[in-house]
Write a protein that holds these residues in place. Structure first.
Motif, PDB file in Angstrom:
ATOM      1  N   ASP A 259       0.844  -1.209   0.000  1.00 29.00           N
ATOM      2  CA  ASP A 259       0.000   0.000   0.000  1.00 29.00           C
ATOM      3  C   ASP A 259       0.875   1.253   0.000  1.00 29.00           C
ATOM      4  N   ASP A 260       1.885   1.238   0.854  1.00 32.06           N
ATOM      5  CA  ASP A 260       2.763   2.399   0.962  1.00 32.06           C
ATOM      6  C   ASP A 260       3.499   2.673  -0.352  1.00 32.06           C
ATOM      7  N   LEU A 261       4.030   1.611  -0.951  1.00 29.83           N
ATOM      8  CA  LEU A 261       4.776   1.804  -2.203  1.00 29.83           C
ATOM      9  C   LEU A 261       3.874   2.309  -3.334  1.00 29.83           C
ATOM     10  N   ARG A 262       2.645   1.801  -3.384  1.00 29.04           N
ATOM     11  CA  ARG A 262       1.721   2.252  -4.443  1.00 29.04           C
ATOM     12  C   ARG A 262       1.397   3.738  -4.269  1.00 29.04           C
ATOM     13  N   GLU A 263       1.220   4.142  -3.014  1.00 25.54           N
ATOM     14  CA  GLU A 263       0.951   5.560  -2.744  1.00 25.54           C
ATOM     15  C   GLU A 263       2.127   6.438  -3.187  1.00 25.54           C
ATOM     16  N   ARG A 264       3.311   5.970  -2.841  1.00 30.87           N
ATOM     17  CA  ARG A 264       4.508   6.736  -3.217  1.00 30.87           C
ATOM     18  C   ARG A 264       4.678   6.784  -4.738  1.00 30.87           C
ATOM     19  N   ALA A 265       4.365   5.675  -5.420  1.00 29.68           N
ATOM     20  CA  ALA A 265       4.490   5.652  -6.885  1.00 29.68           C
ATOM     21  C   ALA A 265       3.549   6.675  -7.508  1.00 29.68           C
ATOM     22  N   THR A 266       2.350   6.784  -6.949  1.00 31.03           N
ATOM     23  CA  THR A 266       1.384   7.769  -7.454  1.00 31.03           C
ATOM     24  C   THR A 266       1.957   9.176  -7.297  1.00 31.03           C
ATOM     25  N   ALA A 267       2.578   9.429  -6.148  1.00 31.39           N
ATOM     26  CA  ALA A 267       3.167  10.753  -5.917  1.00 31.39           C
ATOM     27  C   ALA A 267       4.301  11.048  -6.907  1.00 31.39           C
ATOM     28  N   HIS A 268       4.905   9.996  -7.438  1.00 28.17           N
ATOM     29  CA  HIS A 268       5.956  10.181  -8.454  1.00 28.17           C
ATOM     30  C   HIS A 268       5.376  10.250  -9.862  1.00 28.17           C
ATOM     31  N   GLY A 269       4.068  10.322  -9.978  1.00 28.62           N
ATOM     32  CA  GLY A 269       3.443  10.462 -11.293  1.00 28.62           C
ATOM     33  C   GLY A 269       3.322   9.145 -12.041  1.00 28.62           C
ATOM     34  N   ARG A 270       3.445   8.038 -11.321  1.00 22.85           N
ATOM     35  CA  ARG A 270       3.339   6.741 -11.989  1.00 22.85           C
ATOM     36  C   ARG A 270       1.979   6.115 -11.709  1.00 22.85           C
ATOM     37  N   PRO A 272       0.150   3.404 -10.090  1.00 18.73           N
ATOM     38  CA  PRO A 272       0.574   2.487  -9.018  1.00 18.73           C
ATOM     39  C   PRO A 272       0.438   1.021  -9.402  1.00 18.73           C
ATOM     40  N   GLU A 273      -0.437   0.747 -10.373  1.00 14.12           N
ATOM     41  CA  GLU A 273      -0.617  -0.645 -10.807  1.00 14.12           C
ATOM     42  C   GLU A 273       0.543  -1.125 -11.687  1.00 14.12           C
ATOM     43  N   ASP A 274       1.416  -0.188 -12.086  1.00 16.20           N
ATOM     44  CA  ASP A 274       2.577  -0.592 -12.880  1.00 16.20           C
ATOM     45  C   ASP A 274       3.684  -1.202 -12.028  1.00 16.20           C
ATOM     46  N   LEU A 275       3.529  -1.144 -10.716  1.00 13.86           N
ATOM     47  CA  LEU A 275       4.516  -1.748  -9.821  1.00 13.86           C
ATOM     48  C   LEU A 275       4.082  -3.164  -9.469  1.00 13.86           C
ATOM     49  N   ALA A 276       4.979  -4.114  -9.641  1.00 10.33           N
ATOM     50  CA  ALA A 276       4.652  -5.499  -9.280  1.00 10.33           C
ATOM     51  C   ALA A 276       5.391  -5.864  -7.994  1.00 10.33           C
ATOM     52  N   PHE A 277       4.794  -6.745  -7.207  1.00 13.04           N
ATOM     53  CA  PHE A 277       5.364  -7.083  -5.895  1.00 13.04           C
ATOM     54  C   PHE A 277       5.649  -8.573  -5.788  1.00 13.04           C
ATOM     55  N   PHE A 278       6.872  -8.871  -5.384  1.00 11.11           N
ATOM     56  CA  PHE A 278       7.339 -10.252  -5.262  1.00 11.11           C
ATOM     57  C   PHE A 278       7.899 -10.471  -3.856  1.00 11.11           C
ATOM     58  N   PRO A 279       7.104 -10.981  -2.936  1.00 15.75           N
ATOM     59  CA  PRO A 279       7.701 -11.335  -1.644  1.00 15.75           C
ATOM     60  C   PRO A 279       8.588 -12.564  -1.767  1.00 15.75           C
ATOM     61  N   GLY A 280       9.578 -12.633  -0.878  1.00 15.45           N
ATOM     62  CA  GLY A 280      10.345 -13.870  -0.771  1.00 15.45           C
ATOM     63  C   GLY A 280       9.500 -14.882  -0.022  1.00 15.45           C
ATOM     64  N   ILE A 281       9.670 -16.159  -0.353  1.00 19.23           N
ATOM     65  CA  ILE A 281       8.933 -17.211   0.350  1.00 19.23           C
ATOM     66  C   ILE A 281       9.781 -18.482   0.320  1.00 19.23           C
ATOM     67  N   VAL A 282       9.667 -19.286   1.368  1.00 15.06           N
ATOM     68  CA  VAL A 282      10.460 -20.520   1.450  1.00 15.06           C
ATOM     69  C   VAL A 282       9.504 -21.711   1.469  1.00 15.06           C
ATOM     70  N   PRO A 283       9.192 -22.308   0.311  1.00 15.25           N
ATOM     71  CA  PRO A 283       8.295 -23.463   0.318  1.00 15.25           C
ATOM     72  C   PRO A 283       9.057 -24.739   0.664  1.00 15.25           C
ATOM     73  N   ILE A 284       8.498 -25.512   1.590  1.00 17.10           N
ATOM     74  CA  ILE A 284       9.070 -26.826   1.922  1.00 17.10           C
ATOM     75  C   ILE A 284       7.942 -27.832   1.703  1.00 17.10           C
ATOM     76  N   VAL A 285       8.080 -28.635   0.654  1.00 19.15           N
ATOM     77  CA  VAL A 285       6.947 -29.442   0.202  1.00 19.15           C
ATOM     78  C   VAL A 285       7.292 -30.928   0.209  1.00 19.15           C
ATOM     79  N   GLY A 286       6.296 -31.756   0.491  1.00 17.97           N
ATOM     80  CA  GLY A 286       6.458 -33.208   0.418  1.00 17.97           C
ATOM     81  C   GLY A 286       5.179 -33.823  -0.112  1.00 17.97           C
ATOM     82  N   GLU A 287       5.282 -35.063  -0.573  1.00 21.47           N
ATOM     83  CA  GLU A 287       4.101 -35.741  -1.133  1.00 21.47           C
ATOM     84  C   GLU A 287       3.001 -35.850  -0.076  1.00 21.47           C
TER      85      GLU A 287
END
Ligand SMILES: Cc1cc2nc3c(=O)[nH]c(=O)nc-3n(C[C@H](O)[C@H](O)[C@H](O)COP(=O)(O)O)c2cc1C
Length: 448
Positions: A259-270, A272-287
């Motif tokens: 939310d914060d980054l989208r608001e800031r992007a708008t203030a920069h004239g962009r 906000p939907e042009d920004l994509a977000f990729f959190p890090g995640i650690v999947p540990i999977v088994g059958e």
């Protein structure tokens, strides 16, 4: 927001990346980081799993904050030794068709004229499959080795990065016109001098007359990733990033950050939907859930707590060996990675002791760990996608290459079954495949 999930494999051209101690797991291949075949196998597997890109972290300097020396870092292979990731790219591109490559480079210890040429070269050789993860670096030991008397201040590093990007954009976007290259044999004209322009940049940190030394590559500007999370870092990301690598330990914290980054992007004239977000995640999977739990236990047993603390001490520039394990972490302003400090001290949901942080960070540092069957892991991904509003994930490994193989063989079919992940990538370049656009978006400073 994307209509389907995008995945990057987050890795490093090193023995240990963000799960310190995991190189000792039975069958782990992390020690083969200097073997090209290890990486071409990773590329093939990532492409098979529909990953947009392999995302290479990289660091300058050595982790010598913990205990005020480098011994732990060397003994535990804490992101040292490491090799330069960029040299892997042509070989990995050669064995794949669509996979992209995000390369981390520092604006504090490179020159934009040189770096622009390096990325143009890689973009040419991969037919437009590279991204630039823009970092400003944090280790004091890097500054010393690269000829600086001291590390630049945190915010000054971002000021330099702003100017660095201005120069790079001028070279990539504005120096050679689309029709500058003629390849006209009859008139002995390779390129038209009228259509190749100086950039005449004169600034505080750089004077670069130009023109760019390389002709326009398929993407011109590589896809831009950024991970800043301090106030100044967020401003930088909101202005420049096309995709933001989010490093927050909970869904709520990620939501606030987005939310914060989208608001800031708008203030920069962009948009906000042009920004994509990729959190890090650690999947540990088994059958089965039991297999996944058993893996989780084995991974947890392999955590090298001292090594983790050496890594974190470098991230936050505080010698964690000097603190009691049960001491609560206090919020501080750091000259290193403010985002990591904030992840453990600036969210309302809980307090963290040194011991708890070391345990949590042992698998993937600041990212959440998801343990379960393919369905359970896919549920979690789906929930983040639908409810938190992320565009994809930087998938962090523990066992190498076991974690990637597990994910591709078990979770990816489930994500495809749910139509969360495309069966095959659409578009010619990495930017087209991830964002559905050929060039930088409108309102981006590189377009000006
Ligand atoms: C998720 C994440 C990944 C990062 N990856 C790298 C990296 O690979 N190499 C590097 O030198 N810095 C990396 N950084 C550090 C940033 O470049 C920057 O120096 C640091 O985040 C300071 O900015 P901040 O205080 O705004 O977070 C990373 C930071 C975060 C939060």
């Amino acid at each position: 927001m994307s209509d389907r999930l995008h995945l990057n494999l987050f890795t490093m051209n090193a023995v240990e990346h963000v799960s310190v101690g995991s190189w000792r797991l039975p069958g782990d291949q992390s020690h083969r980081y200097s073997d090209l075949e290890y990486w071409t196998d990773v590329a093939r597997t990532a492409e098979r799993g529909g990953f947009d890109a392999v995302f290479f972290a990289d660091v300058r300097g050595i982790y010598d904050v913990y205990g005020d020396d480098r011994d732990t870092a060397v003994e535990k292979a804490v992101q040292t030794p490491s090799n330069d990731p960029a040299y892997l790219v042509p070989a990995m591109a050669e064995v794949t068709d669509d996979l992209g490559f995000a390369i981390t480079k520092s604006t504090s210890y490179n020159h934009p004229y040189q770096l622009a040429r390096e990325f143009s070269t890689l973009d040419h050789l991969t037919d437009g499959r590279v991204a630039f993860n823009v970092v400003t670096s944090y280790l004091e030991s890097a500054a010393a080795n690269l000829g600086f008397e001291e590390r630049m201040d945190h915010d000054e590093r971002y000021d330099r990065a702003d100017e660095f990007m201005d120069v790079a954009y001028a070279l990539w976007e504005h120096s050679w016109d689309d029709d500058a290259v003629r390849r006209d044999r009859e008139n002995a004209t390779y390129a038209d001098p009228e259509r190749v322009h100086a950039v005449d940049h004169e600034g505080e940190h750089f004077d670069v007359p130009g023109p760019h030394g390389a002709e326009p590559s398929p993407q011109r500007t590589p896809v831009l990733y950024q991970a800043g999370s301090s106030d100044r870092g967020r401003e930088f990301a909101a202005k420049h990033a096309e995709a933001v690598f989010v490093s927050q330990p909970s869904a709520d914290a990620v939501r606030d950050y987005v939310d914060d980054l989208r608001e800031r992007a708008t203030a920069h004239g962009r948009d906000p939907e042009d920004l994509a977000f990729f959190p890090g995640i650690v999947p540990i999977v088994g059958e089965t859930a039991a297999i996944a739990e058993a893996k989780h236990d084995a991974y947890r047993d392999a955590i090298d707590t001292e090594g983790v603390l050496a890594l974190l001490s470098g991230f936050v520039d505080v010698d964690l060996s000097a603190l009691d394990a049960d001491q609560k972490l206090e919020h501080i302003e750091t000259e290193a990675i403010q985002g990591v400090v904030n992840a453990f001290t600036a969210n309302d949901d809980r307090d963290w002791t040194v011991r708890e942080v070391a345990e949590f960070a042992g698998l993937g540092t600041t990212s959440p760990v998801v343990v379960g069957t393919p369905e359970q892991v896919a549920d979690e991904f789906e929930q983040w996608f639908d409810e938190v509003g992320v565009d994809g994930f930087n998938v962090k490994e523990v066992a190498r290459p076991g974690s990637l193989r597990d994910f591709v063989d078990l979770v990816v079919p489930e994500l495809r079954e749910r139509d969360l992940l495309a069966d095959s990538p659409a578009g010619e370049t990495l930017r087209e495949r991830t964002f559905g656009r050929r060039g930088l978006p409108g309102g981006h400073p590189g377009r000006e």
